[in-house]
Structures are given as C-alpha cells and as structure tokens.
Design a protein around this motif. Structure first.
Motif, PDB file in Angstrom:
ATOM      1  N   ARG A  71       0.841  -1.194   0.000  1.00  0.00           N
ATOM      2  CA  ARG A  71       0.000   0.000   0.000  1.00  0.00           C
ATOM      3  C   ARG A  71       0.876   1.243   0.000  1.00  0.00           C
ATOM      4  NH1 ARG A  71      -4.876  -1.130  -0.242  1.00  0.00           N
ATOM      5  NH2 ARG A  71      -5.687   0.907   0.272  1.00  0.00           N
ATOM      6  N   ILE A  72       0.360   2.320  -0.591  1.00  0.00           N
ATOM      7  CA  ILE A  72       1.072   3.594  -0.632  1.00  0.00           C
ATOM      8  C   ILE A  72       0.165   4.656  -0.021  1.00  0.00           C
ATOM      9  CG2 ILE A  72       2.081   5.395  -2.082  1.00  0.00           C
ATOM     10  CD1 ILE A  72       2.486   3.230  -4.244  1.00  0.00           C
ATOM     11  N   ALA A  73       0.708   5.413   0.923  1.00  0.00           N
ATOM     12  CA  ALA A  73       0.023   6.585   1.459  1.00  0.00           C
ATOM     13  C   ALA A  73       0.728   7.800   0.877  1.00  0.00           C
ATOM     14  CB  ALA A  73       0.090   6.602   2.982  1.00  0.00           C
ATOM     15  N   VAL A  74      -0.037   8.680   0.266  1.00  0.00           N
ATOM     16  CA  VAL A  74       0.527   9.888  -0.335  1.00  0.00           C
ATOM     17  C   VAL A  74       0.427  10.998   0.709  1.00  0.00           C
ATOM     18  CG1 VAL A  74       0.374  11.523  -2.233  1.00  0.00           C
ATOM     19  CG2 VAL A  74      -0.172   9.107  -2.620  1.00  0.00           C
ATOM     20  N   LEU A  75       1.578  11.579   1.028  1.00  0.00           N
ATOM     21  CA  LEU A  75       1.670  12.561   2.103  1.00  0.00           C
ATOM     22  C   LEU A  75       2.152  13.906   1.591  1.00  0.00           C
ATOM     23  CD1 LEU A  75       3.658  10.316   4.618  1.00  0.00           C
ATOM     24  CD2 LEU A  75       1.183  10.429   4.319  1.00  0.00           C
ATOM     25  N   ARG A  76       1.762  14.960   2.290  1.00  0.00           N
ATOM     26  CA  ARG A  76       2.301  16.307   2.068  1.00  0.00           C
ATOM     27  C   ARG A  76       2.946  16.710   3.386  1.00  0.00           C
ATOM     28  NH1 ARG A  76       2.630  19.000  -2.616  1.00  0.00           N
ATOM     29  NH2 ARG A  76       1.705  20.871  -1.803  1.00  0.00           N
ATOM     30  N   ILE A  77       4.222  17.087   3.318  1.00  0.00           N
ATOM     31  CA  ILE A  77       4.921  17.508   4.528  1.00  0.00           C
ATOM     32  C   ILE A  77       5.574  18.864   4.301  1.00  0.00           C
ATOM     33  CG2 ILE A  77       5.324  15.131   5.303  1.00  0.00           C
ATOM     34  CD1 ILE A  77       8.276  15.533   4.500  1.00  0.00           C
ATOM     35  N   PRO A  78       5.721  19.640   5.382  1.00  0.00           N
ATOM     36  CA  PRO A  78       6.360  20.949   5.233  1.00  0.00           C
ATOM     37  C   PRO A  78       7.845  20.804   4.930  1.00  0.00           C
ATOM     38  CG  PRO A  78       5.718  20.559   7.521  1.00  0.00           C
ATOM     39  CD  PRO A  78       5.265  19.384   6.725  1.00  0.00           C
ATOM     40  N   LYS A  79       8.341  21.744   4.135  1.00  0.00           N
ATOM     41  CA  LYS A  79       9.769  21.781   3.831  1.00  0.00           C
ATOM     42  C   LYS A  79      10.451  22.654   4.864  1.00  0.00           C
ATOM     43  CE  LYS A  79       9.846  21.277  -1.184  1.00  0.00           C
ATOM     44  NZ  LYS A  79      10.285  21.923  -2.415  1.00  0.00           N
ATOM     45  N   ASP A  80      11.250  22.052   5.702  1.00  0.00           N
ATOM     46  CA  ASP A  80      12.069  22.767   6.675  1.00  0.00           C
ATOM     47  C   ASP A  80      11.279  23.791   7.484  1.00  0.00           C
ATOM     48  OD1 ASP A  80      14.501  23.108   7.978  1.00  0.00           O
ATOM     49  OD2 ASP A  80      15.159  24.690   6.619  1.00  0.00           O
ATOM     50  N   GLY A  81      10.102  23.394   7.948  1.00  0.00           N
ATOM     51  CA  GLY A  81       9.296  24.242   8.809  1.00  0.00           C
ATOM     52  C   GLY A  81       8.587  25.385   8.115  1.00  0.00           C
ATOM     53  N   SER A  82       8.669  25.476   6.795  1.00  0.00           N
ATOM     54  CA  SER A  82       8.029  26.576   6.070  1.00  0.00           C
ATOM     55  C   SER A  82       6.612  26.182   5.659  1.00  0.00           C
ATOM     56  CB  SER A  82       8.852  26.946   4.840  1.00  0.00           C
ATOM     57  OG  SER A  82       8.724  25.946   3.848  1.00  0.00           O
ATOM     58  N   ILE A  83       5.921  27.098   4.985  1.00  0.00           N
ATOM     59  CA  ILE A  83       4.581  26.781   4.508  1.00  0.00           C
ATOM     60  C   ILE A  83       4.605  26.026   3.179  1.00  0.00           C
ATOM     61  CG2 ILE A  83       3.484  28.701   5.729  1.00  0.00           C
ATOM     62  CD1 ILE A  83       3.398  30.164   3.005  1.00  0.00           C
ATOM     63  N   THR A  84       5.763  25.953   2.544  1.00  0.00           N
ATOM     64  CA  THR A  84       5.919  25.192   1.310  1.00  0.00           C
ATOM     65  C   THR A  84       5.833  23.705   1.643  1.00  0.00           C
ATOM     66  OG1 THR A  84       7.374  26.906   0.452  1.00  0.00           O
ATOM     67  CG2 THR A  84       7.421  24.776  -0.665  1.00  0.00           C
ATOM     68  N   MET A  85       5.081  22.959   0.839  1.00  0.00           N
ATOM     69  CA  MET A  85       4.877  21.534   1.108  1.00  0.00           C
ATOM     70  C   MET A  85       5.522  20.679   0.008  1.00  0.00           C
ATOM     71  SD  MET A  85       3.085  21.546   3.908  1.00  0.00           S
ATOM     72  CE  MET A  85       1.960  20.199   4.181  1.00  0.00           C
ATOM     73  N   ALA A  86       5.901  19.482   0.390  1.00  0.00           N
ATOM     74  CA  ALA A  86       6.476  18.502  -0.535  1.00  0.00           C
ATOM     75  C   ALA A  86       5.619  17.240  -0.497  1.00  0.00           C
ATOM     76  CB  ALA A  86       7.897  18.170  -0.132  1.00  0.00           C
ATOM     77  N   THR A  87       5.539  16.563  -1.622  1.00  0.00           N
ATOM     78  CA  THR A  87       4.804  15.304  -1.723  1.00  0.00           C
ATOM     79  C   THR A  87       5.784  14.151  -1.572  1.00  0.00           C
ATOM     80  OG1 THR A  87       3.213  16.321  -3.230  1.00  0.00           O
ATOM     81  CG2 THR A  87       3.308  13.916  -3.208  1.00  0.00           C
ATOM     82  N   ILE A  88       5.479  13.232  -0.659  1.00  0.00           N
ATOM     83  CA  ILE A  88       6.285  12.024  -0.462  1.00  0.00           C
ATOM     84  C   ILE A  88       5.337  10.849  -0.280  1.00  0.00           C
ATOM     85  CG2 ILE A  88       8.264  13.251   0.531  1.00  0.00           C
ATOM     86  CD1 ILE A  88       7.333  12.159   3.287  1.00  0.00           C
TER      87      ILE A  88
END
Length: 125
Positions: A71-88
């Motif tokens: 199974r794969i969970a698609v996540l959005r996490i903050p980049k280095d504490g900023s409001i910019t998000m990354a998909t992992i």
C-alpha cells in the motif's frame, strides 16, 4: 558513512531536498515503531504525519508501482518548517510490518502529479 552501511530506508530514498531533512527524520522516527499490520497502516501514518503538521492525502494499493510494497500513502509535509509543502510516499512493505518513506521518482511521477492536482482542486474549493 559507507554505502554498504546504509539502512534500507536510506537506500530506498533518492537524494532528497535538503529542506526536508528534519521533517523526514521526524516522520521516519514516528513510523519506525509500526506494529499494527495492514489494518492500522492508514491511522498510523495519519498520526505520524499530523505530528509534523503534514497531511495524509490518500492511500491506495501499490499495484506494482513501488517494489516490495502493498500500500502507498501519499503525504504532504512541510519543507524545513516553512509553509511550502512537498509530496512524499509512505510505503507499507509486503508482509505489512514495516513502513518506509520514498520520494517521488520517474516511476511514481504520475502519482505525484495526481496528488498535486488533487491538492490544487481542494485549495480551489
């Protein structure tokens, strides 16, 4: 560290954006104690990503998209504490007892693009 000493998680992850280091480390530590099996995967990932102010977008069967993964969970996490998000991706390994983090690559680019379009639609609502 010698490449032969790298952990399986480090080998699974391509070179990540340096801005993700703290968030990825914190997330990986939170996911490390996973013991609930496939039925608890989504809840465990949701709690871990929520602790770093990220979000679980959706979860789906891996269907061969990622090796050794059910199974794969698609996540959005903050980049280095900023409001910019990354998909992992959080991947539940075959057997359902271990979760690993993977960053999008050429084999998962379509899934990443779909996730980002999904976020864009939600933001417009």
């Amino acid at each position: 560290m010698l490449s032969s000493e790298m952990t399986a998680t480090q080998k699974a992850m391509p070179a990540a954006d340096p801005g993700l280091t703290m968030e990825l480390l914190e997330l990986e530590l939170s996911l490390d104690g996973f013991t609930t099996g496939p039925d608890g995967f989504s809840a465990h990932v949701r709690a871990a990503v929520g602790a770093i102010d990220g979000a679980l977008l959706f979860e789906l069967p891996a269907s061969g998209l990622v090796a050794d993964c059910d199974r794969i969970a698609v996540l959005r996490i903050p980049k280095d504490g900023s409001i910019t998000m990354a998909t992992i991706f959080a991947c539940l390994e075959t057997g359902g007892t271990k979760i690993r983090i993977e960053t999008p690559d050429e084999t998962t680019a379509d899934l990443k693009n779909f996730a980002e379009a999904f976020v864009d639609v939600l933001q417009r609502i």
